[in-house]
Design an enzyme around this catalytic site. Structure first.
Site, PDB file in Angstrom:
ATOM      1  N   ILE A   1       0.913  -1.085   0.061  1.00 59.25           N
ATOM      2  CA  ILE A   1      -0.012   0.022   0.084  1.00 59.25           C
ATOM      3  C   ILE A   1       0.811   1.282  -0.037  1.00 59.25           C
ATOM      4  CG2 ILE A   1      -0.158   0.234   2.549  1.00 59.25           C
ATOM      5  CD1 ILE A   1      -2.815   0.728  -0.300  1.00 59.25           C
TER       6      ILE A   1
ATOM      7  N   SER B   1      12.245   1.115   6.757  1.00 59.48           N
ATOM      8  CA  SER B   1      11.676  -0.169   6.184  1.00 59.48           C
ATOM      9  C   SER B   1      12.957  -1.289   6.531  1.00 59.48           C
ATOM     10  CB  SER B   1      11.779   0.145   4.769  1.00 59.48           C
ATOM     11  OG  SER B   1      11.591  -1.339   4.015  1.00 59.48           O
ATOM     12  N   ARG B   2      12.523  -2.268   6.711  1.00 60.38           N
ATOM     13  CA  ARG B   2      13.330  -3.545   7.217  1.00 60.38           C
ATOM     14  C   ARG B   2      14.106  -3.893   5.859  1.00 60.38           C
ATOM     15  NH1 ARG B   2       9.650  -7.403   9.735  1.00 60.38           N
ATOM     16  NH2 ARG B   2       8.758  -6.877   7.518  1.00 60.38           N
TER      17      ARG B   2
ATOM     18  N   LYS C   1      -5.629   2.029   7.758  1.00 60.05           N
ATOM     19  CA  LYS C   1      -6.448   0.948   8.056  1.00 60.05           C
ATOM     20  C   LYS C   1      -6.132  -0.452   8.272  1.00 60.05           C
ATOM     21  CE  LYS C   1      -8.261  -1.636   5.966  1.00 60.05           C
ATOM     22  NZ  LYS C   1      -7.674  -2.740   4.815  1.00 60.05           N
TER      23      LYS C   1
ATOM     24  N   ASP D   1      -9.973  -7.590   6.656  1.00 66.03           N
ATOM     25  CA  ASP D   1      -8.972  -6.724   6.015  1.00 66.03           C
ATOM     26  C   ASP D   1      -9.746  -5.892   4.942  1.00 66.03           C
ATOM     27  OD1 ASP D   1      -5.999  -5.510   5.949  1.00 66.03           O
ATOM     28  OD2 ASP D   1      -6.707  -6.000   4.124  1.00 66.03           O
TER      29      ASP D   1
HETATM   30  P1  NAP Z   1       2.406  -5.460   2.923  1.00 62.87           P
HETATM   31  O1  NAP Z   1       2.473  -5.411   1.619  1.00 62.87           O
HETATM   32  O2  NAP Z   1       2.694  -6.910   3.894  1.00 62.87           O
HETATM   33  O3  NAP Z   1       3.313  -4.392   3.689  1.00 62.87           O
HETATM   34  C1  NAP Z   1       3.427  -3.918   4.916  1.00 62.87           C
HETATM   35  C2  NAP Z   1       4.976  -3.621   5.314  1.00 62.87           C
HETATM   36  O4  NAP Z   1       4.973  -3.539   6.658  1.00 62.87           O
HETATM   37  C3  NAP Z   1       5.961  -4.601   4.933  1.00 62.87           C
HETATM   38  O5  NAP Z   1       6.245  -4.563   3.598  1.00 62.87           O
HETATM   39  C4  NAP Z   1       6.950  -4.544   5.951  1.00 62.87           C
HETATM   40  O6  NAP Z   1       7.699  -3.286   5.206  1.00 62.87           O
HETATM   41  C5  NAP Z   1       6.450  -4.039   6.973  1.00 62.87           C
HETATM   42  N1  NAP Z   1       6.168  -5.082   8.071  1.00 62.87           N
HETATM   43  C6  NAP Z   1       5.446  -6.156   7.841  1.00 62.87           C
HETATM   44  N2  NAP Z   1       5.805  -6.888   8.799  1.00 62.87           N
HETATM   45  C7  NAP Z   1       6.342  -6.216   9.906  1.00 62.87           C
HETATM   46  C8  NAP Z   1       6.605  -6.358  11.079  1.00 62.87           C
HETATM   47  N3  NAP Z   1       6.451  -7.689  11.971  1.00 62.87           N
HETATM   48  N4  NAP Z   1       7.085  -5.278  11.958  1.00 62.87           N
HETATM   49  C9  NAP Z   1       7.206  -4.171  11.426  1.00 62.87           C
HETATM   50  N5  NAP Z   1       7.287  -4.112   9.920  1.00 62.87           N
HETATM   51  C10 NAP Z   1       6.371  -4.926   9.369  1.00 62.87           C
HETATM   52  O7  NAP Z   1       0.909  -4.964   3.533  1.00 62.87           O
HETATM   53  P2  NAP Z   1      -0.025  -4.000   2.763  1.00 62.87           P
HETATM   54  O8  NAP Z   1      -0.781  -4.392   1.739  1.00 62.87           O
HETATM   55  O9  NAP Z   1       0.768  -2.822   2.210  1.00 62.87           O
HETATM   56  O10 NAP Z   1      -0.945  -3.577   4.078  1.00 62.87           O
HETATM   57  C11 NAP Z   1      -0.403  -2.752   5.078  1.00 62.87           C
HETATM   58  C12 NAP Z   1      -1.460  -2.145   5.906  1.00 62.87           C
HETATM   59  O11 NAP Z   1      -2.305  -1.237   4.679  1.00 62.87           O
HETATM   60  C13 NAP Z   1      -2.525  -3.335   6.373  1.00 62.87           C
HETATM   61  O12 NAP Z   1      -2.991  -2.693   7.395  1.00 62.87           O
HETATM   62  C14 NAP Z   1      -3.661  -3.111   5.189  1.00 62.87           C
HETATM   63  O13 NAP Z   1      -4.978  -3.389   5.735  1.00 62.87           O
HETATM   64  C15 NAP Z   1      -3.556  -1.638   4.669  1.00 62.87           C
HETATM   65  N6  NAP Z   1      -3.889  -1.471   3.497  1.00 62.87           N
HETATM   66  C16 NAP Z   1      -3.698  -2.521   2.270  1.00 62.87           C
HETATM   67  C17 NAP Z   1      -4.282  -2.250   0.910  1.00 62.87           C
HETATM   68  C18 NAP Z   1      -3.722  -3.165  -0.186  1.00 62.87           C
HETATM   69  O14 NAP Z   1      -4.447  -3.132  -1.262  1.00 62.87           O
HETATM   70  N7  NAP Z   1      -2.545  -4.052   0.142  1.00 62.87           N
HETATM   71  C19 NAP Z   1      -5.218  -1.256   0.632  1.00 62.87           C
HETATM   72  C20 NAP Z   1      -5.478  -0.295   1.784  1.00 62.87           C
HETATM   73  C21 NAP Z   1      -4.850  -0.432   3.180  1.00 62.87           C
HETATM   74  P3  NAP Z   1       9.346  -3.185   5.355  1.00 62.87           P
HETATM   75  O15 NAP Z   1       9.867  -4.531   4.681  1.00 62.87           O
HETATM   76  O16 NAP Z   1       9.591  -2.005   4.513  1.00 62.87           O
HETATM   77  O17 NAP Z   1       9.706  -3.321   6.735  1.00 62.87           O
END
Ligand code: NAP
Length: 306
Positions: free
Chosen positions: A12, A34-35, A88, A166
């Protein structure tokens, strides 16, 4: 100018936050925590702690990490006097938000719990329509393919990841904005894959305070066309918000078909909140999800392999 850092450079953050920040006046990206990832031309730190201990000045952080780790990050950022924007859902529990709101108020900083779907173009017109024409029945169909939209995101099926809620919480964020009366869960069933800790399907029945029935069907295994629709029966016709609130129809006739601009709307609102010294935290969608986990009947369904 608000100097912003993004924490968690995942899907996101890359798909929506980076382009929206670029387009928004009054805010600029100065750092990433970012890790795993870096971004050319932007200061990089491997954690929020490292960023806050550095001499890079930031005024605000956007937490784009999964919900299970966000509370600690938000508390840390607020304790360092930063404004905080939360993706969110705002947390993995309901209770964790009150101390964050109190900390933001005590430090005079902005805490913004975003609900991106509320910035979809059909939402405010639907709210205005339903203020004039009372709903008689509501049907939500929120059905998407988790393998397409959340590839490799194991956190989503871990405790606190919400599973099908989610995306489903986005529908609830729209409903809690557009319906004129409060509504309450009366019955729910949640389907948990035998090998996972969060539901992959859910059926929810609500009633509003005047007895209007509201049904929501959530599915994370829909292949083919994806469905993010809300249908509201009214005395003036059937109002439909489709594609997550980006289109509005009355009895099938298009009223609004506007381009998607949810995240620019989020950042514009954040800049405005900071300027006004205000906050924006509405927990209603998260409370409904918590209610589903409280009241819902648990059904074990087929294991899910990602
Ligand atoms: P994602 O692709 O898994 O990204 C989350 C990022 O957070 C990871 O790339 C990682 O970034 C970091 N992370 C993951 N686990 C972690 C941990 N245990 N400790 C610290 N950092 C951690 O997920 P996403 O889809 O972007 O979703 C993130 C949030 O945005 C969620 O709450 C989701 O509901 C919301 N969201 C997502 C979407 C969608 O379409 N995907 C839409 C709207 C809202 P680093 O590797 O950079 O550390």
């Amino acid at each position: 100018m608000i100097r912003l850092a993004i924490v968690g450079l995942g899907k996101i953050a890359r798909d929506q936050h980076l382009p929206a920040i670029e387009k928004t006046e009054g805010i600029e990206l100065v750092a990433i925590a970012s890790r795993n990832a870096t971004l050319e031309g932007v200061a990089h730190f491997t954690s929020l702690d490292e960023l806050l201990a550095s001499d890079v000045a930031v005024d605000a952080v956007a937490l784009c990490t999964p919900p299970q780790v966000r509370r600690e990050q938000a508390a840390l950022a607020l304790s360092h006097g930063k404004h905080v924007l939360l993706e969110k859902p705002p947390g993995a529990t309901v209770s964790e938000l009150a101390p964050l709101v109190a900390a933001a108020q005590a430090s005079g900083k902005t805490l913004f719990a975003t609900w991106h779907s509320r910035f979809a173009p059909a939402v405010e017109p639907a709210r205005a329509f339903l203020a004039e024409h009372a709903p008689r029945a509501v049907m939500v169909e929120w059905k998407e393919d988790v393998r397409v939209w959340h590839p490799g995101q194991d956190w989503i099926f871990e405790p606190g990841g919400l599973g099908v809620f989610d995306p489903g919480i986005n529908a609830l964020s729209i409903l809690t904005r557009i319906l004129p009366n409060p509504f309450f869960l009366t019955k729910a069933s949640l389907g948990f894959p035998a090998n996972r800790d969060a539901p992959i399907e859910a059926a929810l029945d609500f009633a509003d305070s005047t007895g209007v029935p509201i049904r929501a069907e959530l599915d994370f295994l829909q292949t083919g066309p994806q469905t993010w629709d809300i249908h509201v029966e009214t005395g003036a016709g059937r109002l439909t918000l489709s594609l997550g609130g980006s289109r509005l129809f009355l009895d099938g006739k298009a009223l609004i078909e506007a381009p998607e601009a949810e995240y620019p709307g989020i950042y514009k609102h954040f800049v405005d909140l900071v300027a006004r010294g205000a906050g924006d935290v509405d927990l209603a969608p998260l409370q409904h999800v918590a209610d589903a986990f409280l009241l819902g009947r648990r059904i074990v369904v087929a294991p899910f392999e990602g």
